[in-house]
Scaffold this active site. Structure first.
Site, PDB file in Angstrom:
ATOM      1  N   ILE A  61       1.048  -1.212  -0.051  1.00  0.00           N
ATOM      2  CA  ILE A  61      -0.021   0.034  -0.042  1.00  0.00           C
ATOM      3  C   ILE A  61       1.047   1.084   0.233  1.00  0.00           C
ATOM      4  O   ILE A  61       1.874   1.163   0.948  1.00  0.00           O
ATOM      5  CB  ILE A  61      -0.998  -0.054   1.351  1.00  0.00           C
ATOM      6  CG1 ILE A  61      -1.871   1.112   1.310  1.00  0.00           C
ATOM      7  CG2 ILE A  61      -0.333  -0.239   2.499  1.00  0.00           C
ATOM      8  CD1 ILE A  61      -3.061   1.296   2.311  1.00  0.00           C
ATOM      9  N   SER A  62       0.770   2.359  -0.860  1.00  0.00           N
ATOM     10  CA  SER A  62       1.594   3.347  -1.115  1.00  0.00           C
ATOM     11  C   SER A  62       1.727   4.168  -0.085  1.00  0.00           C
ATOM     12  O   SER A  62       0.756   3.991   0.842  1.00  0.00           O
ATOM     13  CB  SER A  62       1.253   4.130  -2.523  1.00  0.00           C
ATOM     14  OG  SER A  62       0.951   3.369  -3.243  1.00  0.00           O
TER      15      SER A  62
END
Ligand code: SAH
Length: 227
Positions: A61-62
């Site tokens: 997840i960025s």
């Protein structure tokens, strides 16, 4: 206010101070979308630290600042129809949905997000349902490096995986006017690239700085297990 809610506020204040979060609608979305619902349970308490976190299938997840930068560059307005390549956890798609179709106003725009791994598409769908975005985000499984199974065009497109080049089909799927944000480069380092299409269909590309994403896989991406 719960502990996580407080941490969410503090992260937003930090991103505003750093000049990353600027627009009222993006700030509102960051305050609203619960990132803790998109991380693995063991990382719940780290949900509001500003870095990427592991999700299934070796993906991430960025980091929140990267989602913020991309949302700001996209200049999403209420009612925009948005395509995301790289659903991952579903968090960035939920942020986009909250901007184009805010929870507190009648539903207008929508988000279509495509994911390469079926297991991750399931993971994202569950996260989106828990967070209340499954009515505004449609997750599809496909190889987004070569095409998406839709004839619709989009006002905004974001690619959240490192691409060797801009897939040409994406330029065709972009409305005029429209905006596309994509990290372009090698598997080690990319340049966040903004493509703006004007009303006449003229396209302008701007380089917005360095970034590091997991590789785009598939036919016109990087081959799995070779990077
Ligand atoms: N936007 C995500 C993070 C993206 S990580 C989030 O908010 O959590 C990059 C994602 O792109 C991974 O889930 C990866 O599986 C996916 N991906 C990689 N290549 C792809 C392709 N060709 N088509 C669709 N998705 C792809």
């Amino acid at each position: 206010m719960s502990n996580l809610h407080k941490k969410r506020r503090q992260l937003v204040e930090y991103l505003i101070r750093e000049g990353v979060l600027k627009s009222e609608n993006v700030i509102k979305a960051f305050l609203k979308v619960p990132r803790e619902e998109f991380v693995l349970p063991e990382y719940r308490n780290s949900a509001y630290e500003d870095h990427p976190l592991p999700i299934p299938k070796g993906q991430t997840i960025s980091a929140p600042h990267m989602c913020a930068m991309m949302c700001e560059l996209l200049a999403i307005e209420e009612g925009c129809n948005i395509l995301e390549i790289g659903t991952g956890s579903g968090y960035h798609a939920a942020l986009c949905a909250e901007i184009t179709s805010p929870t507190d106003s009648p539903t207008s725009g929508y988000v279509i997000s495509v994911e390469y791994f079926p297991e991750l598409a399931e993971y994202a769908k569950n996260n989106l349902a828990r967070a209340g975005y499954d009515d505004r985000v449609h997750v599809l499984v496909c190889d987004g490096s070569s095409g998406v199974p839709t004839f619709r065009k989009f006002d905004r497109i974001l690619v959240t995986a490192a691409a060797p080049c801009i897939p040409s089909y994406l330029l065709e799927l972009l409305n005029a006017p429209g905006r596309l944000v994509i990290p372009v480069g090698s598997t080690f380092y990319q340049v966040l690239t903004l493509v703006e299409k004007d009303r006449e269909g003229n396209v302008r590309e701007s380089k917005m700085g360095g970034c590091i994403f997991v590789p785009l896989l598939g036919k016109y991406g990087y081959r799995e297990n070779t990077y």
